[in-house]
Design an enzyme around this catalytic site. Sequence first.
Site, PDB file in Angstrom:
ATOM      1  N   LYS A 190       0.690  -1.228   0.013  1.00  0.00           N
ATOM      2  CA  LYS A 190       0.287  -0.057   0.190  1.00  0.00           C
ATOM      3  C   LYS A 190       1.213   1.572  -0.037  1.00  0.00           C
ATOM      4  O   LYS A 190       1.285   1.424   1.174  1.00  0.00           O
ATOM      5  CB  LYS A 190      -0.911  -0.010   1.462  1.00  0.00           C
TER       6      LYS A 190
ATOM      7  N   SER B  29       5.502   8.094   9.893  1.00  0.00           N
ATOM      8  CA  SER B  29       4.937   8.681  10.721  1.00  0.00           C
ATOM      9  C   SER B  29       5.881   7.611  12.243  1.00  0.00           C
ATOM     10  O   SER B  29       4.615   6.447  11.944  1.00  0.00           O
ATOM     11  CB  SER B  29       4.314   9.765  10.962  1.00  0.00           C
TER      12      SER B  29
ATOM     13  N   GLU C 182      10.018   0.888  10.362  1.00  0.00           N
ATOM     14  CA  GLU C 182      10.468   2.455  10.406  1.00  0.00           C
ATOM     15  C   GLU C 182       9.996   4.470  10.384  1.00  0.00           C
ATOM     16  O   GLU C 182       9.017   3.789   9.290  1.00  0.00           O
ATOM     17  CB  GLU C 182      11.791   2.094   9.059  1.00  0.00           C
TER      18      GLU C 182
ATOM     19  N   GLU D 245       9.737  16.609  14.163  1.00  0.00           N
ATOM     20  CA  GLU D 245      10.349  16.259  12.890  1.00  0.00           C
ATOM     21  C   GLU D 245       9.560  17.315  12.123  1.00  0.00           C
ATOM     22  O   GLU D 245       8.424  16.769  11.854  1.00  0.00           O
ATOM     23  CB  GLU D 245       9.572  14.964  12.928  1.00  0.00           C
TER      24      GLU D 245
HETATM   25  P1  NAD Z   1       2.627   8.760   7.160  1.00  0.00           P
HETATM   26  O1  NAD Z   1       2.664   7.662   8.576  1.00  0.00           O
HETATM   27  O2  NAD Z   1       1.672   9.724   7.214  1.00  0.00           O
HETATM   28  O3  NAD Z   1       2.164   7.326   6.136  1.00  0.00           O
HETATM   29  C1  NAD Z   1       2.913   6.964   5.597  1.00  0.00           C
HETATM   30  C2  NAD Z   1       2.090   4.898   5.365  1.00  0.00           C
HETATM   31  O4  NAD Z   1       1.067   4.783   6.219  1.00  0.00           O
HETATM   32  C3  NAD Z   1       1.239   6.322   3.977  1.00  0.00           C
HETATM   33  O5  NAD Z   1       1.251   5.090   2.901  1.00  0.00           O
HETATM   34  C4  NAD Z   1       0.187   6.138   4.329  1.00  0.00           C
HETATM   35  O6  NAD Z   1      -1.131   6.612   3.512  1.00  0.00           O
HETATM   36  C5  NAD Z   1       0.129   5.127   5.755  1.00  0.00           C
HETATM   37  N1  NAD Z   1      -0.957   5.553   7.010  1.00  0.00           N
HETATM   38  C6  NAD Z   1      -1.657   6.342   7.211  1.00  0.00           C
HETATM   39  N2  NAD Z   1      -2.469   6.282   8.036  1.00  0.00           N
HETATM   40  C7  NAD Z   1      -2.455   5.056   8.271  1.00  0.00           C
HETATM   41  C8  NAD Z   1      -3.691   4.212   9.094  1.00  0.00           C
HETATM   42  N3  NAD Z   1      -4.207   4.585   9.987  1.00  0.00           N
HETATM   43  N4  NAD Z   1      -3.290   2.608   8.684  1.00  0.00           N
HETATM   44  C9  NAD Z   1      -2.496   2.843   8.059  1.00  0.00           C
HETATM   45  N5  NAD Z   1      -1.631   2.904   6.982  1.00  0.00           N
HETATM   46  C10 NAD Z   1      -1.862   4.506   7.400  1.00  0.00           C
HETATM   47  O7  NAD Z   1       4.118   9.330   7.003  1.00  0.00           O
HETATM   48  P2  NAD Z   1       4.730   9.676   5.473  1.00  0.00           P
HETATM   49  O8  NAD Z   1       3.659  11.422   5.876  1.00  0.00           O
HETATM   50  O9  NAD Z   1       4.706   9.088   4.147  1.00  0.00           O
HETATM   51  O10 NAD Z   1       5.843  10.054   5.558  1.00  0.00           O
HETATM   52  C11 NAD Z   1       6.902  10.681   6.058  1.00  0.00           C
HETATM   53  C12 NAD Z   1       7.104  10.058   7.717  1.00  0.00           C
HETATM   54  O11 NAD Z   1       7.819   8.944   6.678  1.00  0.00           O
HETATM   55  C13 NAD Z   1       7.945  10.940   8.453  1.00  0.00           C
HETATM   56  O12 NAD Z   1       8.249  11.084   9.279  1.00  0.00           O
HETATM   57  C14 NAD Z   1       9.457   9.996   8.384  1.00  0.00           C
HETATM   58  O13 NAD Z   1      10.549  10.068   9.376  1.00  0.00           O
HETATM   59  C15 NAD Z   1       8.830   8.547   7.668  1.00  0.00           C
HETATM   60  N6  NAD Z   1      10.091   7.839   7.218  1.00  0.00           N
HETATM   61  C16 NAD Z   1      11.358   6.908   7.939  1.00  0.00           C
HETATM   62  C17 NAD Z   1      12.044   6.487   7.520  1.00  0.00           C
HETATM   63  C18 NAD Z   1      12.735   5.019   8.279  1.00  0.00           C
HETATM   64  O14 NAD Z   1      13.521   4.445   7.067  1.00  0.00           O
HETATM   65  N7  NAD Z   1      12.638   5.460   9.633  1.00  0.00           N
HETATM   66  C19 NAD Z   1      12.070   6.661   5.585  1.00  0.00           C
HETATM   67  C20 NAD Z   1      11.220   7.467   5.283  1.00  0.00           C
HETATM   68  C21 NAD Z   1      10.380   7.948   5.808  1.00  0.00           C
END
Ligand code: NAD
Length: 511
Positions: free
Chosen positions: A198, A252, A274, A409
């Site tokens: 997804k 996140s 992650e 962040e």
């Molecule tokens: P996000 O948490 O908003 O979304 C990530 C994914 O989760 C998306 O596919 C989203 O559709 C899905 N999602 C959102 N709500 C959900 C729910 N209730 N249930 C299941 N899935 C859900 O994050 P983002 O804005 O896409 O990405 C940025 C974040 O990702 C930042 O915090 C960044 O630090 C982190 N990140 C971490 C790494 C790592 O390796 N540690 C790498 C890249 C990004």
Amino acid sequence: MSLAVAASHDREHWSAIAAAVRPRLETRLFIDGGYVDALQGGRFTTTNPATGAPLAEMSAGTQADIDRAVAAALRAFRAGVWSRIPPRQRMEIMYRFAALVDEQAEELAVLESLDVGKPIADVVASDLPAVIETIRFMAECIDKVEGAVTNTESGVVHMILREPLGVVGAISPWNYPLLMAVWKIAPALAAGNTVVLKPAEEAPLSCLRLAALFMEAGGPAGVLNVVNGLGEVAGKALALHSDVAKISFTGSTEVGKLILQYAGQSNMKRVALECGGKSPQVFMADVPDLDRAVTAAYRGIFSNMGEVCNAGSRLLVERGIYDAFIERFIAEGQHAYVPGDPLDPATNMGPLITREAQQRVLGLIETGKHEGARLRFGGGIPAGVGPGSYVSPTLFTEVRNDMAIARQEIFGPVATVIPFNGADEAVAIANDTIYGLAAGVWTRDVNTAFRLVREIEAGVIWINCFDEGDMTQPFGGYKQSGNARDKCFESVVSYTQTKSAWLRLALPVQK
Ligand code: NAD
């Protein structure tokens, strides 16, 4: 057209490719070997952040589509069309998969750049080579995964077998859409699992192509499925699904915590997280080369628009070099990243992912000013870049670690410099965060370097460099940055489970 050729295109060439790709964007889901519409017919819009204009109306997967994709993945897993084929056959398919990504580099690069606003030069020089390398590395690991035969009494053979888990659910973010997806898909597939991915709703285009390329490489139907949709609908349904054996999530920290709950509410599936970061870079006064250190400092926070989980967003600078460090940072860092058209290979900074992200980052910049941090450059919307969601590279100095800009962040091009005195204070500030993804330490004293490496709570630490690495490097966080380790051989093993087989032999009784 391979990646090597794509590296020589100019802006006109990329614009022409984009114009050719746009009318035939694939918007459906990829389930059981083919593109299909979402069962309930819903749609969501993906937007080009460089212009603010809609790019495509995507099929919005719901629980029904996740059910369909997981069922296909489970069927494929149980049929053994992937999990039980000879390891070297699986390797060959994955090598072909990597080669096809290389062949299709132009189109994938354009999709990534249009959908996310990522500078095309970065996609070509960094993201796509890393995607290809990841698939190849994980393919190489396939026949290196071993079990064991343990030391038992002579009438027994005890084997520890390593088996795939079954259906892996992967939920990925938008900041490196292809690479973050492949960090999950490739080790999961290498270990023999089937996958339902997804992608983030902000970046749904490129991974759809990836699934088709896997099939073209010889991957059986149902082994790799991609269901776009909203996180709280499709993502949640995947994380709650009882036929999913493991969820591998990058995103996140807030959503990571929800994923743990979903696992508990459903089938206790394994959860690999992650999540976010607020990585410190510690510059001791005896930094070996101040110029190189300052360059690493601004690159570490301005590249990819600061939308990097391990961005070096807290720059801890020892008082003895504080003024010189800032002077150089302002002189060089202020002009090193120039916001522009992501399809121009000369551009090294694109827009932020959405208008909301832009407004959130600008809001945090205002908070920084109110809290007393000193804005040295940037802090607003750059001129001359049109209606995209751009933010200028920004520097705050005289930051305290209790300020919002040092704690949250930001996920934008905002550098914060925090002064300190001595290694004790550096460690205390570095660790005063909920996150623990990465850190940099800069010193010419090997004792100080190792002390900082041992005492800073982070999963990845760079010494006298930043954000380097190769595929052997485990990548993942301490604390609320998560619990997984991507890349590396260990990541393949994390998509397996052991089975202990205890065989009692019918041997003649020994006299
Ligand atoms: P996000 O948490 O908003 O979304 C990530 C994914 O989760 C998306 O596919 C989203 O559709 C899905 N999602 C959102 N709500 C959900 C729910 N209730 N249930 C299941 N899935 C859900 O994050 P983002 O804005 O896409 O990405 C940025 C974040 O990702 C930042 O915090 C960044 O630090 C982190 N990140 C971490 C790494 C790592 O390796 N540690 C790498 C890249 C990004």
